[in-house]
Scaffold this motif. Structure first.
Motif, PDB file in Angstrom:
ATOM      1  N   ARG A  85       0.826  -1.198   0.000  1.00 38.62           N
ATOM      2  CA  ARG A  85       0.000   0.000   0.000  1.00 38.62           C
ATOM      3  C   ARG A  85       0.864   1.253   0.000  1.00 38.62           C
ATOM      4  O   ARG A  85       1.908   1.315   0.642  1.00 38.62           O
ATOM      5  CB  ARG A  85      -0.921   0.004   1.208  1.00 38.62           C
ATOM      6  CG  ARG A  85      -1.921  -1.143   1.214  1.00 38.62           C
ATOM      7  CD  ARG A  85      -2.902  -0.999   2.358  1.00 38.62           C
ATOM      8  NE  ARG A  85      -3.741   0.188   2.199  1.00 38.62           N
ATOM      9  CZ  ARG A  85      -4.585   0.626   3.122  1.00 38.62           C
ATOM     10  NH1 ARG A  85      -4.677  -0.021   4.282  1.00 38.62           N
ATOM     11  NH2 ARG A  85      -5.319   1.691   2.924  1.00 38.62           N
ATOM     12  N   ASP A  92      -0.148   3.949   1.282  1.00 41.53           N
ATOM     13  CA  ASP A  92      -0.402   4.537   2.601  1.00 41.53           C
ATOM     14  C   ASP A  92      -1.037   3.479   3.481  1.00 41.53           C
ATOM     15  O   ASP A  92      -1.466   2.435   3.006  1.00 41.53           O
ATOM     16  CB  ASP A  92      -1.300   5.774   2.500  1.00 41.53           C
ATOM     17  CG  ASP A  92      -2.658   5.439   1.894  1.00 41.53           C
ATOM     18  OD1 ASP A  92      -3.422   4.711   2.556  1.00 41.53           O
ATOM     19  OD2 ASP A  92      -2.944   5.900   0.777  1.00 41.53           O
ATOM     20  N   THR A 139      -3.635   4.073   5.602  1.00 35.69           N
ATOM     21  CA  THR A 139      -4.907   4.558   6.115  1.00 35.69           C
ATOM     22  C   THR A 139      -6.064   4.018   5.290  1.00 35.69           C
ATOM     23  O   THR A 139      -5.908   3.669   4.128  1.00 35.69           O
ATOM     24  CB  THR A 139      -4.952   6.098   6.076  1.00 35.69           C
ATOM     25  OG1 THR A 139      -4.822   6.540   4.726  1.00 35.69           O
ATOM     26  CG2 THR A 139      -3.808   6.691   6.903  1.00 35.69           C
TER      27      THR A 139
END
Length: 211
Positions: free
Chosen positions: A188, A190, A192
């Motif tokens: 990923r 990020d 989040t």
């Protein structure tokens, strides 16, 4: 040895943004709504793909130009069916006709057109330092081309299934690109947001041979 000196390694033309797999409106009444996304995930080698309710369930019929393309489509269908229905689909393959029939379980967990692949779009990144291999036979034949692949990525970044969305025009190059993508593990961009159980990545791969 001279063959290798004339080779330009596989070039990635850039990975397109990942997209969450979303179920559209039912395509064949309620029985087939769990696989409403399937028409958009059709391999380039598939010549016919139909879905219809039958005997209280849903039947998907696929024909292809070659066995490898049929296998790619089968793997994509089986992963989607397993996820949507929480049970394996029944698959019958006719090798002589290069076709298959996939039947969803009658008691399928996803019986509506809701978003079965809920979650935010995931900014997946391809693995670093990958060195895709140019098939030796393709080099010997002087083949060049660009394949556009669609990969089905699980929540851990593994590639669960791959189809050829746009063929390079050469089976050797398409197969090399598919095998390459199957071995990738995405990460990923990020940490989040929610990660959907399944999401899509579109990956173009270019093989260029220069004299």
């Amino acid at each position: 040895m001279a063959v290798w000196t004339r080779m330009i390694p596989v070039l990635l033309a850039g990975m397109l943004p990942a997209a969450t797999v979303l179920a559209a409106k039912p395509v064949a009444e309620m029985a087939c709504s769990p696989l409403a996304v399937v028409p958009g995930l059709r391999d380039a080698s598939v010549t016919a793909l139909s879905m219809q309710p039958r005997d209280g369930g849903c039947v998907v019929e696929v024909s292809a130009r070659d066995g490898k393309g049929l296998l790619r489509q089968r793997q994509m269908l089986e992963v989607l069916a397993q996820h949507a229905c929480a049970a394996p689909a029944e698959v019958t393959v006719d090798e002589a006709r290069v076709s298959l029939q996939l039947r969803l379980p009658k008691r399928c967990a996803a019986r509506s057109s809701r978003d079965m692949f809920a979650g935010e779009t995931v900014p997946w990144l391809p693995p670093r330092g990958v060195s895709p291999r140019y098939p030796l036979k393709a080099m010997q034949l002087g083949l060049s081309g660009r394949s556009l692949l669609t990969g089905l990525v699980d929540a851990q970044g593994g590639v669960a299934a791959v189809i050829v969305k746009v063929s390079s025009g050469h089976v050797l190059l398409d197969e090399a690109a598919v095998e390459e993508l199957r071995g990738w593990r995405f990460t990923r961009a990020d940490a989040t947001g929610a990660v959907p159980a399944l999401s899509l990545v579109r990956v173009p791969m270019r093989y260029e041979y220069v004299e």
